[in-house]
Scaffold this motif. Sequence first.
Motif, PDB file in Angstrom:
ATOM      1  N   ASP A   1       0.777  -1.303  -0.016  1.00 31.08           N
ATOM      2  CA  ASP A   1      -0.194  -0.037   0.010  1.00 31.08           C
ATOM      3  C   ASP A   1       1.047   1.326  -0.258  1.00 31.08           C
ATOM      4  O   ASP A   1       1.902   1.185   0.830  1.00 31.08           O
ATOM      5  CB  ASP A   1      -0.802  -0.089   1.332  1.00 31.08           C
ATOM      6  CG  ASP A   1      -2.025  -0.912   1.023  1.00 31.08           C
ATOM      7  OD1 ASP A   1      -2.468  -1.326   0.389  1.00 31.08           O
ATOM      8  OD2 ASP A   1      -1.854  -1.913   2.087  1.00 31.08           O
TER       9      ASP A   1
ATOM     10  N   ASP B   1      -2.393   5.985   0.840  1.00 29.39           N
ATOM     11  CA  ASP B   1      -3.517   5.101   1.153  1.00 29.39           C
ATOM     12  C   ASP B   1      -3.793   4.650   2.502  1.00 29.39           C
ATOM     13  O   ASP B   1      -4.718   4.008   2.689  1.00 29.39           O
ATOM     14  CB  ASP B   1      -3.405   3.992   0.412  1.00 29.39           C
ATOM     15  CG  ASP B   1      -3.563   4.528  -1.202  1.00 29.39           C
ATOM     16  OD1 ASP B   1      -3.833   5.741  -1.564  1.00 29.39           O
ATOM     17  OD2 ASP B   1      -2.793   3.745  -2.250  1.00 29.39           O
TER      18      ASP B   1
ATOM     19  N   ASN C   1      -5.008   0.129   4.602  1.00 28.98           N
ATOM     20  CA  ASN C   1      -5.616   0.688   3.527  1.00 28.98           C
ATOM     21  C   ASN C   1      -6.968   0.268   3.204  1.00 28.98           C
ATOM     22  O   ASN C   1      -7.364  -1.139   2.931  1.00 28.98           O
ATOM     23  CB  ASN C   1      -4.861   0.422   2.348  1.00 28.98           C
ATOM     24  CG  ASN C   1      -5.283   1.054   1.063  1.00 28.98           C
ATOM     25  OD1 ASN C   1      -6.406   1.533   0.877  1.00 28.98           O
ATOM     26  ND2 ASN C   1      -4.694   0.639  -0.141  1.00 28.98           N
TER      27      ASN C   1
END
Length: 474
Positions: free
Chosen positions: A63, A67, A242
């Motif tokens: 990620d 995010d 995320n």
Amino acid sequence: LAESLKVPATQIVAFAFKHLGLMVTINQRMDFDQIELIASEFGYIAVREEDYAASAEEDEVKDAAEDLKPRPPVVTIMGHVDHGKTSLLDYIRKATVVAGEAGGITQHIGAYHVSLPDGRQITFLDTPGHEAFTAMRARGAQVTDIVVLVVAADDAVMPQTIEAISHAKNAGVPIIVAINKIDLPTANAMKVRQDLLQHGVVLEDFGGTTLASEISAKKGTGVKELLEQILLQAEILDLKANPDRRATGSVVEAQLDQGKGAVATILVQNGTLKVGDDFICGLHSGRVRALLDERGKQVKEAGPAVPVQVLGLTGVPMAGDQFIVVADAQEAREIAQRRERLDREAKSRRTAKGAVSLEDFMASAASGEKRQLKLLIKADQGGPAEALADALQQLSNEEVQVEVVARAVGAVTESDILLAKASGAIIIGFHVRPDTKARAAADREGVEIKLYRIIYEAVADVKAALEGLLRPEE
Ligand code: GDP
């Protein structure tokens, strides 16, 4: 590979040598098939990065920092029997400090999450005690962020308190102490603080970093402060996930329900789980037919750190099993079938020989890093337990280190087996025996138990194993 599997490299070397006929060193590259077999032996599934990426949303494995959003902490409550774990979980479940939705929490699904009036959330694993925690860890699931250690102020530190401390320490999970039953006239919170200090838990009052609250789980005194401390600790841990990707999570509990079929409570660890998602769960696959929260209410989705009951599994998974949402149903079925086969193969190998044993250590002399032999010591009395731990630790030398992950008084229990499995340790019993459940667990998990009645013999055996570990002089 050893690091990802959380086992000593020596165990992998030994396994490769004994079961795959491979002489490997720690610097050697292995091909995917070999890695897959080794991973399955240690309870993991190896997935090719390109396959994983293909199944992850937007072809991303990792990620991006932007995010990642803060997520609620996941808390497990531990402590000695009768110190008030269940009472505390019950109080929080019903408490007025929690912005209760109408109806409150009615279902026991293995975990629940509560919102404070200001909207901040905390997720609690609803099975108090050590077995659930260690069982999950033994299967490679790291779900707990914080351990709340309940210690009754009228009883202070007891054997299972000490056990809980070693479980948390071994998992690298911070502890928050809840000194309970302060409503009792016999309560002595100071004694608890001092006792804890002796067991390596240094509270803030003594210059340490461990937070503590004095509470009464029965009356609710101090529980609000405890929840604040949990949130404070969570802030320090900077927990993030995320929410905008396919969900991954872990099974908290699962069973066959007469009406609903196979159901599992999943704690979402990353991403958001939605109705209609195709998934793999342990050895099974499926499509989310419905999601139910701890209030028995249908929900459309569940984000990070939120527990939900999932309907739509093809079979009943085990606590600690991994849950992954994949791009399509066909892929889910194929991966589940492949896992099932690998699992069967690993099981048949395990029946032949324990996963962790002194012999494995002796056979692993081919690898070349600083090696560690982990031991869990159980004895009939505290004196011999200490003496044995000291004697064995003194066998450490420049090349091999003997680490005692836990020492305690009493019979070898299932919980010991799970801790040994989770930390890659061998159990040394002195004038004690495993109970029936522990014996079964040891067979199932492939943990070796060595029983002794004479300290010298235990020392001699471990010494011999260490010599097998020593690298030949160059
Ligand atoms: P567990 O075994 O740790 O889950 O402990 P329980 O929650 O079952 O509690 C054991 C006993 O202690 C029960 O009889 C509870 O009512 C009692 N208890 C728990 N918390 C408190 C407390 O804060 N004050 C008092 N006086 N009793 C408590």
